[in-house]
Design an enzyme around this catalytic site. Structure first.
Site, PDB file in Angstrom:
ATOM      1  N   ASP B  48       0.817  -1.331   0.025  1.00  0.00           N
ATOM      2  CA  ASP B  48      -0.022  -0.005  -0.114  1.00  0.00           C
ATOM      3  C   ASP B  48       1.080   1.208  -0.042  1.00  0.00           C
ATOM      4  O   ASP B  48       0.745   1.878  -1.023  1.00  0.00           O
ATOM      5  CB  ASP B  48      -0.859  -0.062   1.133  1.00  0.00           C
ATOM      6  CG  ASP B  48      -0.284  -0.456   2.575  1.00  0.00           C
ATOM      7  OD1 ASP B  48      -0.719  -0.179   3.556  1.00  0.00           O
ATOM      8  OD2 ASP B  48       0.708  -1.431   2.273  1.00  0.00           O
ATOM      9  N   ARG B 272      -6.422   5.342   3.035  1.00  0.00           N
ATOM     10  CA  ARG B 272      -6.190   4.899   1.874  1.00  0.00           C
ATOM     11  C   ARG B 272      -7.245   5.702   0.869  1.00  0.00           C
ATOM     12  O   ARG B 272      -8.038   6.448   1.458  1.00  0.00           O
ATOM     13  CB  ARG B 272      -6.581   3.333   1.386  1.00  0.00           C
ATOM     14  CG  ARG B 272      -5.324   2.420   2.143  1.00  0.00           C
ATOM     15  CD  ARG B 272      -5.334   1.185   1.707  1.00  0.00           C
ATOM     16  NE  ARG B 272      -5.644   1.079   0.263  1.00  0.00           N
ATOM     17  CZ  ARG B 272      -5.770  -0.257  -0.441  1.00  0.00           C
ATOM     18  NH1 ARG B 272      -5.877  -1.308   0.330  1.00  0.00           N
ATOM     19  NH2 ARG B 272      -5.656  -0.190  -1.719  1.00  0.00           N
ATOM     20  N   TYR B 280      -4.117  -2.698  10.520  1.00  0.00           N
ATOM     21  CA  TYR B 280      -3.191  -3.992  11.074  1.00  0.00           C
ATOM     22  C   TYR B 280      -3.430  -4.108  12.302  1.00  0.00           C
ATOM     23  O   TYR B 280      -3.293  -3.163  13.299  1.00  0.00           O
ATOM     24  CB  TYR B 280      -1.694  -3.444  10.701  1.00  0.00           C
ATOM     25  CG  TYR B 280      -1.202  -3.524   9.156  1.00  0.00           C
ATOM     26  CD1 TYR B 280      -0.928  -4.333   8.756  1.00  0.00           C
ATOM     27  CD2 TYR B 280      -1.052  -2.235   8.721  1.00  0.00           C
ATOM     28  CE1 TYR B 280      -0.408  -4.554   7.437  1.00  0.00           C
ATOM     29  CE2 TYR B 280      -0.489  -2.014   7.551  1.00  0.00           C
ATOM     30  CZ  TYR B 280      -0.274  -3.386   6.568  1.00  0.00           C
ATOM     31  OH  TYR B 280       0.041  -3.103   5.393  1.00  0.00           O
ATOM     32  N   PRO B 356       4.903  -6.577   6.817  1.00  0.00           N
ATOM     33  CA  PRO B 356       4.531  -5.361   6.269  1.00  0.00           C
ATOM     34  C   PRO B 356       4.136  -4.214   6.670  1.00  0.00           C
ATOM     35  O   PRO B 356       3.994  -3.199   6.090  1.00  0.00           O
ATOM     36  CB  PRO B 356       3.215  -5.998   5.309  1.00  0.00           C
ATOM     37  CG  PRO B 356       2.620  -6.824   6.225  1.00  0.00           C
ATOM     38  CD  PRO B 356       3.821  -7.441   7.109  1.00  0.00           C
TER      39      PRO B 356
END
Lengths: 682, 682
Positions: B48, B272, B280, B356
């Site tokens: 992302d 986003r 997360y 990540p």
């Protein structure tokens, strides 16, 4: 074959004008047909400069960045005197005027951006139909005032490939005159952007339309079908134009500049993308015949370039590659009437012609349809009163009149011989020329346009004088000089009638900086911009700056406050109505902004630049085309209500008839409410 | 079937890595094959954040603007403490670090930008071949040192549609795990961007390649074929990831933030595009089994979201739309060896895996192939010595080691329980966490990378210590600590080994402002940036800042001077060599720049910001990937010559063998000279 259409745009060769109209239909979800006599698009030549305002408009549609990236940017003009010394250097665009500066890009790319944008926003519904010719046009006068009627009937004919191919493409030579596929352009993969006809050549179709827009050039078929005239006359001056890659020792070849030679005439340099330079060259050796017309067929690139070499001497100029050339002797003319019954409209060259030197043609023509498109779309959808369509002529014919006057003055100065000394009254003094050039820069930016009082613009003064002087205007909310002065003083940097200037503000929820104009997208919505002032101040809170239930699909409310961002919270400090809740997607985080310092891009100082009091604020209405329409205090509910009652169909349940092709929703119409509630609490 | 290829990129599922390698081949005109086991591309989820450095790289390829426009911009982090109060607000990207800030965009769009860019720059030659699996790989050791040989043989097999479809696409559910076609993505019209196979399923093909790059993920087939290992171990922590449109009263949902709850674990919010937010979430209730692995099949979106709701309490959070979700327990591992004989290379997850959360995966992996691609391209074309290929491991394995260390520290801190008070040694104090977060921001920008001494980077110090510590390095021009200190002092803002920072300069000929980095395009060329100082000063003129005949197709010379633009003339004041003349297209107006005030965009103060003396200037060499390689004074001809002799094949007539698909020219190779002249006059 019979087809129903809410709007139809007919065009011959003026791509960007007709595509601007089509873009509005796509963005507003109006069913439309776009027909074009030609079989291919424009590949090179054909207009060049893009004004600041045109770039702002492209940004409202969503593709200014593409033009900005590919174009050549014109930054500086070195003024030139008679013996080719620089007389001065001035910035090409007046500093601080806009977030964009004037750029140069050929029309083929601009058309491409439009086509892709229209495809995306109409969800593949609106595509240009090429090789289609209108054959007849009838208006049923008994139905022109019926909002739901389709009073215009147009007969279309499918041309054969041969009929539709412009001669320049068929006979392309090394240095073609007019239209030609340039080998610098790489975009012949546009098959999915146009609609391929299934009909055989010669097949006819009858279209019934609510509205027709004719963007079909100086020899407009639509204008002739309506029996309308252009007023004005041809100039004496004959000019040649060449797009070349120059090989030269002239130092300012990458700057826009005007060169007056003592005896050999004048020349203008317009640096372009891909190493190209456009030259406008006065042709002293070609003279009009007895009828006042020059024989264009006798003009060759050699004649034009020979003149350029003489003017530029003692500097040398040559070229190997010529992309395009032409010569013109153009009339300066304005149409007497811009529409028939507010059902059939003319735009662009169909109603005004002038010289291309000032770089105004494509810009002013695109701005015609940018002015008209949303009005037709909102009227077709039943959201706006048909009365607003009258403002098209009053607003845009006035701009055309101003343009002709500017062009006339500028052309005379430009074609004149430079003055030898102060006593040389017949010559043009460089001071006069530079002054005209500077004034021209403001005019040429497209930002000096100031629309007069109308149903759409609440300001004081004589509406006829502020407009084109001939179009009858209906009744509208008037305001006294004294009252208007007080209102305008609330935001001295946002003059009513002019385009909404842009400064940076931050999103309240994520701190991202935005140019405020970026939030005024071309989706057909009016916007109430609530400059809420210092919302943490108790007295300001008590003023009740919250509007009633807005119709988000017709009128969007944006808030810009002046408290510190870190001291305020979206959910705590702002009424729900300013950041509407949707049960499926939660709160709207894109409605509330703040005039505060950003981390990476400085402080926009929006309140200061707009001339708005940081404590008390004010309210602005921006039209769908970003022009300032109304100004008032936070508590001016009644006046704001009056404004929208004057131009919109409110409280009656707007019709949402989209013809036969199904219902499109307005872009960003997330709330679904449509034309049933009052926009503002009384 | 037999096919020859200069470079082959094999990949399984790591789109952006392999496409970065392909982009270099396209931009440098190298014949290459890109094969992918999968039949479809990535549609959502999957990485992302884009670092500043990744955006700079995209700009060097020509599409940063597209990512910048579509992405969500992360501006601010509100730090959070144990009871969910903001502990602090900090900018997400350190102010002034880059002309870009960190943004978030899903990988499907990034892949699209790459595919279009590769198509354009390879003139339709390089396309991804989907559903193709490598079956065997052999290296002919007798030929690995032969510059013209194709020592790598790969057998490829065409998969059936069924074999090539990832299971997630075949079994898409409402909230899919892993790959899934999202209805927010509108780009399934990419048929002309990939190469459709004509071969039937099961058909085989033998490819002979000069080089092979394996970007085929953590379970890399290429790595296993080479028999290489990853070193490291799995973490204890199990995390869930969800992309949702949240419905919440949590005030900072549109900011990147980390939330440590007192008892329920931690959560990270990544806002986003398109209203989506990525969460997360630490899964405390899912524990690894005896073998240390968690059973992923038992993890559901309900379990993950339930944990998120607990952590965020007392704030409420819910959702209707989930775009994608997954859970992971990831190993922190680095490959022991990055290449075999400098002929077959591994990149991305094939040689390093990590969590990540720090948003580093895609960025660091793309930067692997951005580092490698031009080296392979220049070696394949015979322009660079094969020895430079050794720097790939020494430079990038070191970055991977640093990344694992960072990830390890950050993950521990992030997963730990907040300290109750200063005496609580087991808990994590918010001060420690914030400090790590801040340091992490610099690391996460991608701009702290500092490559060690090598054939490509002339600096002092221990090359092994500066690199990955294991890769043997060949001989290269060394420089003493003392000498290097003097050289670095010439441009304190351009540390050798780090990326060329960017400030605005003006084009001498048209006054247009450019970020200097915008002129360092990814076309495979080294650049000599001549900071010529005050060129109007007689003593500076006497220093002879003009280099000899550069090989414009291999080394481009750019000039940035510090005199006033209006006092200088391109053709009068600069030697021809700095603005080369082409008989077909005239002078080059895009090589000479000036550090001066612009009309619309302020003063870049490039000399000041680069720490360069305005009078005397200096010379910098930038590698094709924009890293500062060499620094010297204007008269340091010999040293500059030595640098290029160390890494390039000069004076010998570079081979220009492009395999079977014909000769590509380097982008911007307008002069045609190629590898035959010395770059610098002695």
């Amino acid at each position: 074959m019979l087809s129903l259409s809410q709007a139809m745009v007919a065009s011959a060769d003026n791509g960007a004008r007709r595509l601007m109209a089509a873009a509005w239909m796509a963005h507003c979800g109006v069913n439309a047909r776009i027909v074009d006599k030609r079989s291919t698009k424009v590949f090179c030549g054909q207009a060049d400069g893009l004004q600041c305002r045109s770039l702002e408009i492209f940004d409202s549609l969503g593709f200014a960045d593409r033009a900005w990236k590919e174009a050549n940017h014109m930054i500086e003009n070195p003024g030139n005197d008679g013996v080719i010394r620089r007389s001065d250097r001035i910035p090409d665009t007046i500093v601080g005027l806009s977030r964009f500066q004037q750029i140069v890009l050929h029309q083929g790319r601009i058309e491409r951006f439009f086509l892709e944008n229209i495809k995306k926003h109409s969800r593949d519904q609106i595509k240009v139909e090429r090789g289609v010719l209108p054959e007849s046009l009838q208006i049923d006068e008994s139905k022109v005032n019926d909002d739901s009627a389709y009073p215009v009937t147009v007969k279309l004919r499918q041309l054969s490939e041969e009929e539709a191919t412009p001669p320049q493409v068929a006979n392309a030579s090394k240095a073609p005159d007019g239209l030609f596929r340039s080998n610098l352009v790489q975009d012949n993969d546009e098959d999915d952007l146009i609609r391929k006809s299934q009909a055989r050549a010669g097949a006819s179709e009858i279209v019934h339309a609510k509205y027709v827009i004719g963007c079909d050039g100086a020899r407009s078929w639509t204008r002739r079908a309506l029996g309308f005239e252009l007023d004005g006359e041809a100039t004496d001056f004959i000019w040649g134009v060449m797009d070349i890659i120059p090989i030269t020792d002239f130092p300012d070849i990458r700057m826009r500049c005007a060169i007056h030679s003592a005896e050999n005439g004048s020349l203008m340099v317009i640096p372009r993308e891909n190493k190209l330079v456009r030259l406008y060259i006065q042709l002293k050796e070609v003279t009009p015949d007895a009828s006042g017309r020059a024989d264009r067929s006798k003009i060759t690139p050699e004649i034009i370039f020979g003149a350029a070499q003489k003017i530029l001497s003692p500097y040398k100029i040559d070229y190997e590659y010529c992309d395009w050339w032409t010569a013109y002797q153009i009339g300066q003319r304005v149409g007497t009437t811009y529409d028939a019954y507010s059902r059939v409209f003319l735009a662009g060259d169909a109603v005004h012609t002038h010289s291309p030197k000032a770089g105004q043609g494509m810009n002013v023509s695109m701005q015609d349809t940018y002015n008209l498109g949303w009005k037709v779309a909102l009227a077709a959808k039943g959201i706006a009163k048909r009365e607003i369509l009258n403002t098209y002529q009053s607003e845009r014919r006035r701009v055309a009149q101003d343009l002709i006057e500017f062009d006339h003055r500028f052309s005379r100065l430009f074609s004149g011989r430079p003055a030898k000394d102060v006593m040389d009254a017949e010559g043009v003094s460089m001071e006069v020329f530079k002054d005209a050039f500077l004034k021209g820069n403001l005019f040429a930016s497209g930002l000096s346009v100031d629309y007069g009082a109308s149903t759409l613009v609440v300001k004081a003064g004589d509406a006829l004088k502020q407009g084109d002087g001939s179009k009858a205007l209906g009744s509208f909310a008037t305001i006294s000089e004294e009252d208007f002065k007080k209102k305008q003083a609330l935001a001295t940097g946002l003059p009513v009638g002019m385009r909404f200037n842009s400064f940076k503000v931050l999103n309240q929820s994520c701190a991202r900086p935005w140019h405020l104009q970026e939030r005024l997208k071309a989706d057909g919505r009016f916007r109430v911009v609530l400059f809420a002032g210092n919302i943490l101040d108790p007295s300001q809170k008590a003023r009740g700056y919250s509007p009633g239930a807005p119709i988000d699909s017709v009128i969007e409310v944006l808030t810009v406050h002046s408290s510190k961002r870190a001291d305020t919270e979206l959910l705590r400090d702002f009424p729900d109505i300013l950041h509407p809740f949707d049960p499926h997607t939660g709160w709207d985080y894109n409605k509330v902004f703040v005039d505060d310092e950003s981390y990476h891009e400085g402080h926009g100082e929006a309140y200061k630049n707009y001339g708005i009091d940081k404590q008390r604020g004010c309210v602005i209405v921006a039209r769908p085309d970003q022009y300032v329409a109304w100004i008032g205090e936070l508590e001016d509910f009644d006046n704001l209500q009056n404004y929208f009652e004057g131009c919109l169909v409110l409280g009656s349940g707007a019709t949402n008839d989209n013809g036969t092709n199904g219902v499109h929703k307005c872009a960003n119409d997330t709330n679904g409410a449509n034309g049933t509630a009052l926009p503002i609490r009384r």
